[in-house]
Design an enzyme around this catalytic site. Structure first.
Site, PDB file in Angstrom:
ATOM      1  N   HIS A  29       0.839  -1.203   0.000  1.00 35.71           N
ATOM      2  CA  HIS A  29       0.000   0.000   0.000  1.00 35.71           C
ATOM      3  C   HIS A  29       0.875   1.254   0.000  1.00 35.71           C
ATOM      4  O   HIS A  29       0.700   2.154  -0.834  1.00 35.71           O
ATOM      5  CB  HIS A  29      -0.913  -0.028   1.230  1.00 35.71           C
ATOM      6  CG  HIS A  29      -1.742   1.201   1.408  1.00 35.71           C
ATOM      7  ND1 HIS A  29      -3.104   1.212   1.214  1.00 35.71           N
ATOM      8  CD2 HIS A  29      -1.423   2.458   1.795  1.00 35.71           C
ATOM      9  CE1 HIS A  29      -3.585   2.422   1.462  1.00 35.71           C
ATOM     10  NE2 HIS A  29      -2.569   3.198   1.819  1.00 35.71           N
ATOM     11  N   GLU A  30       1.816   1.302   0.923  1.00 38.04           N
ATOM     12  CA  GLU A  30       2.681   2.478   1.020  1.00 38.04           C
ATOM     13  C   GLU A  30       3.632   2.565  -0.175  1.00 38.04           C
ATOM     14  O   GLU A  30       3.961   3.658  -0.640  1.00 38.04           O
ATOM     15  CB  GLU A  30       3.473   2.459   2.332  1.00 38.04           C
ATOM     16  CG  GLU A  30       2.617   2.402   3.594  1.00 38.04           C
ATOM     17  CD  GLU A  30       1.650   3.572   3.723  1.00 38.04           C
ATOM     18  OE1 GLU A  30       1.821   4.586   3.013  1.00 38.04           O
ATOM     19  OE2 GLU A  30       0.706   3.468   4.528  1.00 38.04           O
ATOM     20  N   HIS A  36       1.842   4.336  -2.968  1.00 37.77           N
ATOM     21  CA  HIS A  36       1.905   5.796  -2.835  1.00 37.77           C
ATOM     22  C   HIS A  36       3.260   6.323  -3.312  1.00 37.77           C
ATOM     23  O   HIS A  36       3.338   7.283  -4.081  1.00 37.77           O
ATOM     24  CB  HIS A  36       1.700   6.201  -1.380  1.00 37.77           C
ATOM     25  CG  HIS A  36       0.304   6.056  -0.878  1.00 37.77           C
ATOM     26  ND1 HIS A  36      -0.794   6.561  -1.543  1.00 37.77           N
ATOM     27  CD2 HIS A  36      -0.184   5.475   0.257  1.00 37.77           C
ATOM     28  CE1 HIS A  36      -1.895   6.297  -0.847  1.00 37.77           C
ATOM     29  NE2 HIS A  36      -1.549   5.632   0.241  1.00 37.77           N
TER      30      HIS A  36
END
Length: 269
Positions: free
Chosen positions: A60-61, A64
């Site tokens: 997820h990170e 980003h």
């Protein structure tokens, strides 16, 4: 710095962290144990789901950070965000520890905190929105990856089973259903237009400077406010009705997730 030194530094900034390899190894080993029926079914499901959830948090990170890199923030590599190392995040406790605690306490995939993106380096509102959207899209892709095999019945003949009362259940489909539910719940929650969550990050670039300034003080408390609301029985029921409804689109019954959650809480059984 020479060109060769610059290339070497760039490779180091993108090299996958040993921490992430350990998480993948734990996920694979526990997945094999759950599939084969080796050892304690409950403890195996627990390790598998926690490792899978941690891996998804890292991805997820990374989503980003990688999107920010292509958007213009070339500093994300030097900060370690491309190594998939959760301890390189802006706040490892907020990004990594608390989401795991939320899963343990309530079986809810509440999204974690963030990587620090130097937004002034990124031009264009659409790029800013895409950076915020990248994380939830990773969770959605993860959900598809784990729910499709369950919904299609590809794992119905897996040898690992567990006894729950008079009912015998396949442990791997149940574990994947629960893990998929966590991914979907994280996706839905993270897309809420609440300050501090990615959903607000998607719409923030399109708001007026006055509106953004007024909302900014509430950003640190957005996730905790959402978590507090989810403890309210009626809100919780409606939320899970929505998540289970989405699971149904993949052919996965909410009962399968409930069985996975039951096995996950091996300390209660």
């Amino acid at each position: 710095m020479s060109f060769a030194d610059a290339r070497r530094s760039d490779r180091e900034h993108r090299r996958v962290s040993p921490v992430f390899w350990v998480l993948l190894a734990t996920l694979g080993t526990s997945g094999w144990a759950v599939w084969s029926g080796y050892g304690s079914a409950g403890f195996g499901v627990f390790l598998f789901v926690v490792a899978g959830w941690m891996v998804s948090l890292c991805l997820h990170e990374y989503g980003h950070a990688r999107t920010a890199l292509h958007g213009g923030d070339i500093t994300v590599g030097a900060k370690g965000y491309l190594t998939l190392n959760p301890f390189k995040y802006t706040n490892a406790v907020y990004s990594f520890v608390l989401p795991v605690v939320f899963v343990l306490l309530g079986g809810i995939g509440l999204p974690g905190g963030a990587v620090f993106i130097e937004r002034h380096r990124i031009q264009g509102r659409l790029k800013h929105s895409l950076i915020s959207a990248a994380g939830p899209l990773v969770n959605l892709a993860f959900a598809v990856l784990v729910l499709v095999p369950v919904g299609q019945g590809w794992l119905d003949s897996a040898p690992g089973t567990a006894q729950i009362g008079s009912m015998e259940v396949r442990t791997l489909p149940a574990a994947l259903a629960f893990l998929g539910m966590l991914q979907l719940s994280a996706t839905v929650l993270n897309l809420l237009p609440v300050p501090g969550l990615d959903g607000y990050g998607i719409i923030e670039p399109w708001l007026s400077p006055k509106a953004r300034l007024a909302v900014r003080p509430f950003a640190p408390y957005g996730m905790l406010a959402v978590f507090a609301l989810l403890w309210q029985p009626e809100v919780n029921r409606r939320f899970f009705d929505l998540v289970y409804g989405i699971m149904g689109l993949f052919g996965v019954d909410g009962l399968a997730s409930d069985v996975g959650h039951y096995l996950f809480q091996f300390w209660k059984n």
